[in-house]
Design a protein around this motif. Structure first.
Motif, PDB file in Angstrom:
ATOM      1  N   TRP A 107       5.555  13.187   1.298  1.00 39.94           N
ATOM      2  CA  TRP A 107       5.324  12.297   0.135  1.00 39.94           C
ATOM      3  C   TRP A 107       6.630  11.838  -0.477  1.00 39.94           C
ATOM      4  N   THR A 108       7.693  12.232   0.148  1.00 35.43           N
ATOM      5  CA  THR A 108       9.023  11.890  -0.382  1.00 35.43           C
ATOM      6  C   THR A 108       9.971  11.540   0.760  1.00 35.43           C
ATOM      7  N   ARG A 140      -0.463  11.563  -6.840  1.00 38.47           N
ATOM      8  CA  ARG A 140       0.657  12.324  -6.272  1.00 38.47           C
ATOM      9  C   ARG A 140       0.578  12.337  -4.752  1.00 38.47           C
ATOM     10  N   GLU A 141      -0.551  11.851  -4.232  1.00 36.24           N
ATOM     11  CA  GLU A 141      -0.712  11.871  -2.784  1.00 36.24           C
ATOM     12  C   GLU A 141      -1.130  10.502  -2.273  1.00 36.24           C
ATOM     13  N   SER A 166      -8.005  -2.725   0.185  1.00 39.46           N
ATOM     14  CA  SER A 166      -7.063  -3.118  -0.871  1.00 39.46           C
ATOM     15  C   SER A 166      -7.756  -2.875  -2.202  1.00 39.46           C
ATOM     16  N   ALA A 167      -6.979  -2.750  -3.273  1.00 40.62           N
ATOM     17  CA  ALA A 167      -7.601  -2.402  -4.551  1.00 40.62           C
ATOM     18  C   ALA A 167      -6.701  -2.776  -5.706  1.00 40.62           C
ATOM     19  N   THR A 168      -7.310  -3.011  -6.853  1.00 40.57           N
ATOM     20  CA  THR A 168      -6.542  -3.052  -8.102  1.00 40.57           C
ATOM     21  C   THR A 168      -6.580  -1.648  -8.698  1.00 40.57           C
ATOM     22  N   LEU A 218      -3.172  -0.299 -14.155  1.00 43.02           N
ATOM     23  CA  LEU A 218      -1.772  -0.342 -14.582  1.00 43.02           C
ATOM     24  C   LEU A 218      -0.794  -0.216 -13.412  1.00 43.02           C
ATOM     25  N   PHE A 219      -1.172  -0.804 -12.291  1.00 43.41           N
ATOM     26  CA  PHE A 219      -0.270  -0.912 -11.143  1.00 43.41           C
ATOM     27  C   PHE A 219      -0.441  -2.311 -10.578  1.00 43.41           C
ATOM     28  N   VAL A 236      15.878  13.533  -3.906  1.00 43.83           N
ATOM     29  CA  VAL A 236      14.593  13.481  -3.206  1.00 43.83           C
ATOM     30  C   VAL A 236      13.778  12.439  -3.944  1.00 43.83           C
ATOM     31  N   THR A 273      10.333   9.771  -4.322  1.00 41.28           N
ATOM     32  CA  THR A 273       8.950   9.489  -3.969  1.00 41.28           C
ATOM     33  C   THR A 273       8.854   8.385  -2.913  1.00 41.28           C
ATOM     34  N   GLY A 302      -0.404  -5.280  -5.775  1.00 44.39           N
ATOM     35  CA  GLY A 302       0.162  -3.951  -5.578  1.00 44.39           C
ATOM     36  C   GLY A 302      -0.280  -3.266  -4.303  1.00 44.39           C
ATOM     37  N   THR A 303      -1.346  -3.792  -3.687  1.00 44.26           N
ATOM     38  CA  THR A 303      -1.814  -3.181  -2.450  1.00 44.26           C
ATOM     39  C   THR A 303      -2.170  -4.274  -1.448  1.00 44.26           C
ATOM     40  N   ALA A 304      -1.659  -4.112  -0.237  1.00 47.21           N
ATOM     41  CA  ALA A 304      -1.898  -5.073   0.833  1.00 47.21           C
ATOM     42  C   ALA A 304      -3.220  -4.741   1.528  1.00 47.21           C
TER      43      ALA A 304
END
Lengths: 332, 332, 332, 332
Positions: free
Chosen positions: A15-16, A58-59, A94-96, A99-100, A163, A165, A214-216
């Motif tokens: 994740w990083t 976080r994932e 894809s999604a909204t 706040l992103f 490190v 994200t 924000g998402t393809a």
């Protein structure tokens, strides 16, 4: 050519960039066949899935890797040649996300307004026609859009003991989300730590420039790469070479700073390629630059500076590494 | 078709949008043959000309116009169709102007550093091969670059009683410096004052996206336009329609704000064209947007959002105005 | 001392800097007693008044002026000393205006989110206690806040032939909305056109730094000024001198650019005052600067750089103009 | 009260937040006496020391810590009360570092200009008069400036598995460089990892708001702290409570985004303290906010929102934690 195949188990995702032990060691010259999970960790599967319920923030953006490249030392240049990108599922999402995104306030550009509604769009892949289908959620419009597979996230472990994200791109690459990262491209990344520790992920079956919401069209991907190593010559910002273009990608805020850095990166590259004085390169770039945005959503925004080789004398970037890798790829 | 020809005398140049009486009145449907001086007012003519000595910064970016369009009222939409752009001289110029440009501090992004050296590049036009020649000043490199004529500056009088310099683009259009403004394009501008009072100028024989050093291949231009008027429907930001694309151009600072406005402008346009819900339009745009920058130098930066018509159902923007104008242009 | 009194009729308000004929001619040295309407043109009078219904956005921030200052020429410095600011009404208003303010998306920072609710707060003035009363609209909290009168808008006609709305500050001053513009302050403005053509308006009975929601405690004001003229020495950005501080105000986007310009303005001023080298001034400023924001809402944001005179050797800005004006004011 | 004293050996310095094992474990309620090295790791000692020769940019801003706080879990709030800050040397240093600072281009705001000259200023401390002496390098001016000790860097390990350089502040605190972080202040930080893992460093004997050139009067510091833990209630951005003020510090780019986040943080805090509705809090903040900048140089810029307690009803932040800690401090 040595070949490594690697499909991560769910508990193997990184994740990083940095901070994670390598899953494999790779010798320069190796062909890798990898599988990458989608940015949502596969959790958005239907139009009724709400991101705030399904996603653990976080994932998200799971990485396949990191890989330890033998002989790679700080200051070296890692070359990753994308041989092939092939959708690994017959659908993508894809999604909204609240706040992103680019046309909403975010945790970085804070307002007191309510978040936009969260919606999920599922795209069905037509493998034969090589299209994905957009279906409006609040209307009837359906459109078949050509598939244009790309990798949103390609990067190495950062420098300065950091490190970072897998969501926020920077000098180490990462989540640059540029459509330039497609099959046939060679990505050059400066090495910051021993072994480089690169990883890839976040396949997109298609994405517009800017990645507005924000998402393809996010989907699992079968990735075929060749890994090479160039001693020294680490670029400040990630570079990409295609058959037709030289590309520099820089990521920062505000967006003009990302653009400035990508432009200065290209001034430097033109200098290396043709011995051009800095001001002559600045002038030439002014007249030939292509500047398609990559993303304006990943906290650090990514700007692309691109020049067409056909406008330039024959160059020989990194001693013809891209040509060499194209040749290697042709034998696969 | 009515025809107006107009070549301004030097004392007829306009230096602002708004605040200047019209040089001609134009009936909608008129074909105009105009001549525009270059952005330097023709004062940079050799590589030894220093901008700080030759230029009066109060007299740069001269405009041909303004023209009073009969019947145009606030809230209407002016349509300017560019029939043809033809270099009016056999040479053009570009320069680094002290504290102006994208890779230098400026009077807006102030630092204590010294300005970059000021240099002037002269480009010779090869009319037959349709190229301009880049000649390095501090090296030997020479390159013939294809001519790609465009208009840097197209705009109307601003609203809110303002008069604005021809150097800084905004909602009224102006110095957007986008390569999208080329022959075959129809530019739609919201009308703010009676008669619209549009003007054009700042021809570029060629320009990269971003206009890095602040000045393109600047040259005098013969401009052929058709003027049309659409009652009502004023867009917030300038729109451009080409045979292949819908385009919105927005200008602001920081650059992400210009991009956001151009994206929101396209969300609105997609809604008008296809009845798409705002969030569906946002999603669709995310996957199909092209986002080539226009300029990152004109104090307000200009960002472009562009979508390819081939990806969309047949649309009918402004009742087919662009198609109509293409037809008219074909008869010229 | 010559005295001019002027209370504008409603049809005499100016809505721009530049582009309006002067309402009076003023000899340097004159005392002026002016009345300014509030930023809402007096149209918000009760908590039930909705800005979108009551306000005509083309007629906000009315200016009292412009005044033609005899002898003022481009390159000169206009000095406006604020002798006194006294609330002209017993109430004032503040409001959230749709898509205007610091914690909302705006027409410059566009998102697809809904606007915040529009609300109007009326503040009652207690002239004896010199307080205004904040009354929560959606709760019980009431607070008496000290009155701290200031002028939001002070400016001259801009250069470059421009006419600019009274809403957006820039090099010519205008709607800087800084609490530093209070009684006892001398404002120095570079003159751009003959007669300077200054105006004032937008009185605030009180305002926090940043003017978060976009509107302060807005009220009509009785303004007492002394006008003076300094030949030459025009500062790039507005300066303010108080008994205790030197202040520079710069207005731009993004906010760091406003701050940079105000800092560079102070580096220049310290150089003029003490013969300090640019880098020494930069170093000294680093350790003594106060940087209270003015507004982050007026499209151009205004940043303040302030240094305390008590930390510095005795200076003599503009040959003691501020001290002279303080003396004059004491005789009123 | 338990007491911990800790003076790090050079090899014990931490250069990051996160990623480093704790040097000590601390029970809530403990008094700590710490020593912090200056931001230059003590390497700039004379005006002839050039930063580019003396500094290893991977080893600047050394941290004392991290400390593991017993019982601290993600979502908790760490309270660090600064009892005392005392200069640990009789001199301090400041410098212009190439391509670092507010009035120069940087590696984040790239231009092609040359860097400013690199210079080092040494400040002598007069412990009796409590002043440091500014001595111009390129002139004669000398000034004695009051000492105003503060900690530039206070932070905890970041969330999202990250490890972050001690140079760039963010939600976890870090190099915020605000003069608000002085003796008598209580800093509240959201805990992201077990044990919180906080560290401190970067003492300034004095700093202006904005930290223009990038380096304050940098000096080794004796730091006396009390550590406390509040279960839950983690604020999004660092908060500071002083006897007279509530303070929120946010760090981002561009600067308006840092300011927006600090403002929204204060809207939230006012809501917690007084049950104020979000829009009422927004309105009240508009009229009472103080907005002194912290730094505009640390890659992420830090903005401060501050409200005076004297303007507000008596509050009881975190159940009176600050008052409690002031009481504890008085017993030391």
């Amino acid at each position: 050519m040595e070949i490594i195949e690697f499909i991560p188990e769910r508990e193997q995702y990184a994740w990083t960039f940095g901070g994670v032990p390598p899953v494999r060691t790779v010798t320069p010259g190796t062909l890798m066949r990898l599988w990458t999970e989608d940015a949502f960790s596969g959790r958005l599967q239907s139009a009724s899935d709400r991101p705030s319920e399904k996603l653990d923030m976080r994932e998200v953006n799971p990485q396949t890797g990191p890989f330890y490249v033998e002989g790679a030392e700080p200051g070296d240049t890692l070359a990753l040649h994308i041989v092939d990108l092939e959708p690994a599922r017959d659908w993508a999402a894809s999604a909204t996300i609240p706040l992103f995104g680019g046309l909403t306030s975010t945790d970085r550009t804070v307002t007191l307004q309510d978040a936009l509604p969260e919606l999920t769009w599922i795209y069905q892949l037509d493998r034969e026609r090589q299209t994905v289908r957009f279906e409006a959620l609040r209307g009837e419009l359906q459109l078949d859009l050509p598939v244009a597979p790309m990798l949103g996230t390609v990067g190495v472990a950062p420098g300065a003991r950091e490190v970072r994200t897998s969501l926020v791109p920077d000098m180490f690459g990462g989540n640059m989300d540029t459509p330039e990262m497609r099959a046939g491209a060679t990505c050059y990344l400066g090495v910051n730590v021993e072994g480089a520790l690169f990883s890839v992920g976040d396949g997109h079956y298609r994405q517009g420039e800017g990645e507005s919401c924000g998402t393809a069209v996010e989907g699992a991907m079968n990735v075929t790469l060749i890994v090479e190593l160039i001693k020294g010559h680490a670029p400040v910002w990630p570079r990409i070479e295609q058959d037709g273009h030289y590309v520099v990608v820089a990521s920062s805020r505000p967006l003009e700073d990302a653009w400035r850095a990508s432009q200065a990166g290209m001034v430097a590259w033109l200098g290396e390629l043709y011995g051009l004085d800095r001001l002559d390169a600045y002038q030439l770039l002014t007249q030939i630059s292509e500047s398609p945005l990559a993303n304006v959503v990943d906290a650090n925004y990514s700007a692309v500076t691109k020049v067409a080789k056909r406008l330039l004398p024959t160059g020989d970037a990194y001693n013809g590494m891209h040509r060499h890798l194209r040749g290697q790829a042709a034998t696969v």
